[in-house]
Design a protein around this motif. Structure first.
Motif, mmCIF file in Angstrom:
data_model
loop_
_atom_site.group_PDB
_atom_site.id
_atom_site.type_symbol
_atom_site.label_atom_id
_atom_site.label_comp_id
_atom_site.label_asym_id
_atom_site.label_seq_id
_atom_site.Cartn_x
_atom_site.Cartn_y
_atom_site.Cartn_z
ATOM 1 N N GLY A 70 8.729 5.091 9.648
ATOM 2 C CA GLY A 70 8.043 4.432 8.545
ATOM 3 C C GLY A 70 7.123 5.393 7.803
ATOM 4 N N LEU A 71 6.490 4.891 6.782
ATOM 5 C CA LEU A 71 5.549 5.701 6.018
ATOM 6 C C LEU A 71 4.231 5.811 6.784
ATOM 7 N N PRO A 72 3.472 6.865 6.520
ATOM 8 C CA PRO A 72 2.167 7.003 7.180
ATOM 9 C C PRO A 72 1.247 5.837 6.790
ATOM 10 N N ARG A 73 0.608 5.248 7.783
ATOM 11 C CA ARG A 73 -0.236 4.067 7.572
ATOM 12 C C ARG A 73 -1.296 4.296 6.494
ATOM 13 N N GLN A 74 -2.006 5.406 6.555
ATOM 14 C CA GLN A 74 -3.080 5.648 5.589
ATOM 15 C C GLN A 74 -2.531 5.823 4.172
ATOM 16 N N GLY A 78 -3.613 3.279 1.368
ATOM 17 C CA GLY A 78 -4.296 3.898 0.239
ATOM 18 C C GLY A 78 -3.862 3.310 -1.096
ATOM 19 N N ASN A 79 -2.673 2.734 -1.152
ATOM 20 C CA ASN A 79 -2.174 2.105 -2.369
ATOM 21 C C ASN A 79 -2.555 0.634 -2.473
ATOM 22 N N ALA A 80 -3.118 0.085 -1.419
ATOM 23 C CA ALA A 80 -3.465 -1.337 -1.410
ATOM 24 C C ALA A 80 -4.741 -1.574 -2.211
ATOM 25 N N PRO A 81 -4.823 -2.707 -2.924
ATOM 26 C CA PRO A 81 -6.048 -3.003 -3.653
ATOM 27 C C PRO A 81 -7.232 -3.227 -2.718
ATOM 28 N N ASP A 82 -6.944 -3.697 -1.491
ATOM 29 C CA ASP A 82 -8.019 -3.938 -0.524
ATOM 30 C C ASP A 82 -7.423 -3.872 0.874
#
Length: 102
Positions: A70-74, A78-82
């Motif tokens: 999967g993609l790196p969690r951070q 980091g793309n999430a609004p919150d």
């Protein structure tokens, strides 16, 4: 089937939709027409029609499912609004009418 303006306005408010009076009248007419058609469809005898689970008569070959990294969690968070505690945060999806009018 008749849809009252109160019912339409309450439904629109719950869905957070806003319409002009002209749009409201037109949409209510359209919804009544759709419900009338659905009522007609209920009168059709389907007792000898077998149920089906897919709209196509064939099922294409499926790809083999292989696990991938999967993609790196951070990076994703980091793309999430919150986010909080390594989880996405979203505003409540279900609200009362009073909460939605705030």
């Amino acid at each position: 089937m008749n849809i009252s303006e109160d019912t339409f306005e309450r439904t629109a408010r719950l869905a957070k939709l806003h319409f002009s009076p002209e749009e409201t009248d037109r949409i209510i007419e359209d919804m009544e027409e759709i419900l009338s058609f659905m009522h007609q469809m209920n009168a059709v005898d389907t007792s000898d029609v077998s149920p089906f689970t897919h709209t196509r008569p064939y099922f294409p070959e499926r790809m083999e499912q292989k696990p991938v990294a999967g993609l790196p969690r951070q990076s994703v968070l980091g793309n999430a609004p919150d986010s909080k505690n390594n989880h996405f945060r979203f505003p409540p999806a279900i609200q009362t009418i009073e909460e939605s009018e705030k």
